[in-house]
Design a protein around this motif. Sequence first.
Motif, PDB file in Angstrom:
ATOM      1  N   ILE A 104     -11.638   6.430 -18.366  1.00 40.95           N
ATOM      2  CA  ILE A 104     -12.410   5.536 -17.492  1.00 40.95           C
ATOM      3  C   ILE A 104     -11.770   5.486 -16.105  1.00 40.95           C
ATOM      4  O   ILE A 104     -12.463   5.483 -15.083  1.00 40.95           O
ATOM      5  CB  ILE A 104     -12.509   4.113 -18.098  1.00 40.95           C
ATOM      6  CG1 ILE A 104     -13.263   4.158 -19.434  1.00 40.95           C
ATOM      7  CG2 ILE A 104     -13.220   3.161 -17.126  1.00 40.95           C
ATOM      8  CD1 ILE A 104     -13.344   2.816 -20.158  1.00 40.95           C
ATOM      9  N   ASP A 105     -10.437   5.470 -16.067  1.00 43.90           N
ATOM     10  CA  ASP A 105      -9.753   5.482 -14.763  1.00 43.90           C
ATOM     11  C   ASP A 105     -10.149   6.713 -13.948  1.00 43.90           C
ATOM     12  O   ASP A 105     -10.386   6.619 -12.741  1.00 43.90           O
ATOM     13  CB  ASP A 105      -8.225   5.467 -14.967  1.00 43.90           C
ATOM     14  CG  ASP A 105      -7.706   4.086 -15.369  1.00 43.90           C
ATOM     15  OD1 ASP A 105      -8.391   3.075 -15.088  1.00 43.90           O
ATOM     16  OD2 ASP A 105      -6.622   4.021 -15.981  1.00 43.90           O
ATOM     17  N   VAL A 106     -10.232   7.852 -14.603  1.00 45.14           N
ATOM     18  CA  VAL A 106     -10.645   9.066 -13.891  1.00 45.14           C
ATOM     19  C   VAL A 106     -12.094   8.943 -13.425  1.00 45.14           C
ATOM     20  O   VAL A 106     -12.426   9.303 -12.293  1.00 45.14           O
ATOM     21  CB  VAL A 106     -10.454  10.320 -14.784  1.00 45.14           C
ATOM     22  CG1 VAL A 106     -11.138  11.532 -14.167  1.00 45.14           C
ATOM     23  CG2 VAL A 106      -8.964  10.589 -14.981  1.00 45.14           C
ATOM     24  N   ALA A 107     -12.960   8.391 -14.297  1.00 42.79           N
ATOM     25  CA  ALA A 107     -14.353   8.169 -13.885  1.00 42.79           C
ATOM     26  C   ALA A 107     -14.372   7.290 -12.632  1.00 42.79           C
ATOM     27  O   ALA A 107     -15.131   7.545 -11.684  1.00 42.79           O
ATOM     28  CB  ALA A 107     -15.144   7.525 -15.018  1.00 42.79           C
ATOM     29  N   GLY A 108     -13.532   6.264 -12.620  1.00 44.37           N
ATOM     30  CA  GLY A 108     -13.431   5.386 -11.454  1.00 44.37           C
ATOM     31  C   GLY A 108     -12.986   6.145 -10.216  1.00 44.37           C
ATOM     32  O   GLY A 108     -13.560   5.995  -9.134  1.00 44.37           O
ATOM     33  N   GLN A 109     -11.968   6.980 -10.363  1.00 42.28           N
ATOM     34  CA  GLN A 109     -11.475   7.780  -9.230  1.00 42.28           C
ATOM     35  C   GLN A 109     -12.554   8.722  -8.707  1.00 42.28           C
ATOM     36  O   GLN A 109     -12.590   9.028  -7.515  1.00 42.28           O
ATOM     37  CB  GLN A 109     -10.238   8.611  -9.651  1.00 42.28           C
ATOM     38  CG  GLN A 109      -9.030   7.792 -10.099  1.00 42.28           C
ATOM     39  CD  GLN A 109      -8.526   6.834  -9.037  1.00 42.28           C
ATOM     40  OE1 GLN A 109      -8.753   7.036  -7.848  1.00 42.28           O
ATOM     41  NE2 GLN A 109      -7.868   5.759  -9.469  1.00 42.28           N
ATOM     42  N   GLU A 110     -13.408   9.183  -9.607  1.00 41.40           N
ATOM     43  CA  GLU A 110     -14.470  10.106  -9.212  1.00 41.40           C
ATOM     44  C   GLU A 110     -15.680   9.375  -8.624  1.00 41.40           C
ATOM     45  O   GLU A 110     -16.674  10.000  -8.264  1.00 41.40           O
ATOM     46  CB  GLU A 110     -14.907  10.958 -10.396  1.00 41.40           C
ATOM     47  CG  GLU A 110     -13.870  12.003 -10.825  1.00 41.40           C
ATOM     48  CD  GLU A 110     -13.663  13.081  -9.752  1.00 41.40           C
ATOM     49  OE1 GLU A 110     -14.645  13.496  -9.130  1.00 41.40           O
ATOM     50  OE2 GLU A 110     -12.497  13.483  -9.548  1.00 41.40           O
ATOM     51  N   GLY A 111     -15.609   8.037  -8.608  1.00 36.07           N
ATOM     52  CA  GLY A 111     -16.708   7.282  -8.005  1.00 36.07           C
ATOM     53  C   GLY A 111     -17.931   7.159  -8.895  1.00 36.07           C
ATOM     54  O   GLY A 111     -19.057   7.004  -8.399  1.00 36.07           O
ATOM     55  N   VAL A 112     -17.725   7.208 -10.201  1.00 33.06           N
ATOM     56  CA  VAL A 112     -18.864   7.039 -11.119  1.00 33.06           C
ATOM     57  C   VAL A 112     -19.430   5.629 -10.964  1.00 33.06           C
ATOM     58  O   VAL A 112     -18.684   4.649 -10.958  1.00 33.06           O
ATOM     59  CB  VAL A 112     -18.416   7.305 -12.575  1.00 33.06           C
ATOM     60  CG1 VAL A 112     -19.433   6.755 -13.578  1.00 33.06           C
ATOM     61  CG2 VAL A 112     -18.207   8.799 -12.798  1.00 33.06           C
TER      62      VAL A 112
END
Lengths: 389, 389
Positions: A104-112
């Motif tokens: 989820i943190d990566v999704a956040g970093q990707e601007g999901v």
Amino acid sequence: MDKETHSFEAIINNNLSGRDLDEFNRIYYGRTNHLEVPIKESSIAVAKDNNFDIAAYAFPAKKESTRPPRIVKVGIIQHSIVVPTDRPINEQKNAILTKVKKIIDVAGQEGVNILCLQEFWNMPYVFCTREKHPWCEFAESAENGPTTRFLRELAVKYSMVIVSMILERDENHGGVLWDTAVIISDTGNIIGKHRKNHIPRVGDFNESNYYMEGNTGHSVFATRYGKIAVNICFGRHHVLNWMMFGQNGAEIVFNPSATIAAEGGSEWMWNVEARNAAITNCYFTAPINRVGYEEFPNEFTSADGKPAHKSMGLFYGSSYFCGPDGVRCPGLSRTKDGLLIAVMDLNMNRQVRDRRCYYMTQRLDMYAESLRKVLDLEFKPQVVYENEK
Amino acid sequence: MDKETHSFEAIINNNLSGRDLDEFNRIYYGRTNHLEVPIKESSIAVAKDNNFDIAAYAFPAKKESTRPPRIVKVGIIQHSIVVPTDRPINEQKNAILTKVKKIIDVAGQEGVNILCLQEFWNMPYVFCTREKHPWCEFAESAENGPTTRFLRELAVKYSMVIVSMILERDENHGGVLWDTAVIISDTGNIIGKHRKNHIPRVGDFNESNYYMEGNTGHSVFATRYGKIAVNICFGRHHVLNWMMFGQNGAEIVFNPSATIAAEGGSEWMWNVEARNAAITNCYFTAPINRVGYEEFPNEFTSADGKPAHKSMGLFYGSSYFCGPDGVRCPGLSRTKDGLLIAVMDLNMNRQVRDRRCYYMTQRLDMYAESLRKVLDLEFKPQVVYENEK
């Protein structure tokens, strides 16, 4: 089988090239170019360190002169459980939350903007056992349970709408259980919840021993980023479930699922059903399936004449997105955790509807009347016999 | 594009082998072994001499102790037109009848029980032109037209039920036109007819300029060999059309079509829609598409911003059968005439329904009510907003 096939895509890309690959992609996916979207180096590094795949694809629309584009970044996550199923309930759950937080943190970093998790994402698929204890302890309040609290924080942190799929305990109604999607706003509020409408009664899918058909209709949730709905797992086989989300204005319909490759499984239907729903309803769909093997402490049978065993077999992942025109992107793997991102222009939905006229030509009046007749206990099917002449 | 791809199957079989081929077949078709059924040497010879493909596949069911197997041999034919479209109407029609008779003869030799022809099988797909003259002259009486008379003779000769797809002229109602399936019994009698329920209004598919939505409901025809129905072409996109044939007891639903590969075409949807219908309705489906290019005397536009032209592009064939479990056989080619045969045990339908319970879990009462609400001019979609809280 020696080793599980990594993915349908791996079979294709390892064997096809040039014009054959282009033609395969055109006929199967609907386009020769998958329109891959770049991922940040830092995200790729985290994914590698934590052994999950990550990929992103674009679904653009035509430019319009009266509306700006409505670009939304949508993510779906597939994952396996973490610790053995004989560990204490909270240990099992927390191990999954800790692992998935990294994705989820990566999704956040990707601007999901909108993220959907798999069905029963915070627990094993326990319903194959038909045992009530201890598995019912995984149930939580949709509004105030630990999983919802955990995700509300992440939703605010990343301004991300999160769809969380849990085993819900409804304390206000005798503490009964439901299969429930909780829609958490980017503000951290709960927008609402939707309960699974169609419950399986086949093979290892003994969910009807745990909860009943949902009583929340076909809610569509108006999020800041677009109107979303959730067709939960077995509802995938029910075309009217998909249709009502469309009639209520859904622009993206998620299909969080738990389904297996074993005999009598669904793998050859996986590319068909959510994709047909996207086509006939002219909206985006996103089927999500868990991955991996889950072994339980006690053996169970699968009602298929075979000996008792402790695992249902492989949950085959393969999560993907499909556009309203039926064009889909490559799926995630059959065996690994993964984050799949679609950069979609929601303007495409209306463009496809205006072009194909599937809604306009639906003749719903005829079918409302036909279904009413079918429901009549005296219903006589419309059958024409030769010897009537 | 240099040369048209022969078939989706050719791409796969020319490039995959061993375990990759097995896994592809399992995930895509639903089985690793296509269960090919042998064809007579004499049939293969006729097919070769007349430049059409021929193939047969089995769809077996489990043995039951209370019912004997119900094995039916079902055939579908795809073909191109024969002489140029500027020739006199009857010359064009007779050339097609003469060519297709050779394929029907082979179907008869192979013992086919039920045969379905493609949509408008006895004429070009003229509706792209929007010209009424001379094309409306292709229309015939369903009961007494030359095409029906021609097929009644073959039906009796081979004890074969034949589904004939024609442009019907209804002399009893002002001579209006319809897109009609004529069901000819193995006795030579007409069992009945079914008119296309959903009419396209997109691209080159200008059928709504020629005829209206059908008025024959969702008839299922009880033939000597099984109960059949016909979902004509554009009805493929309408899940309720498929559903009502199932509710009325259809065991096999044909989908005779005319559809193209060009931009905005349907090729990536071809494997999805008739297959989804088989799955959700637990019956056999058989989508059939014409093949080849058809050039017309006068140019026309396709409402896609491109210059006028005289051909719609390739009709891509690819006709196939799908079982009630969603398992399908390889399709015919994209470019050649062909006869595809399925040896199916109709007992499979009930077996799949008993196993998967898709009918039992349909909740039609909820949907009849929901559709009634949608039809209300004051309908308010079920949308949940965060700020309502």
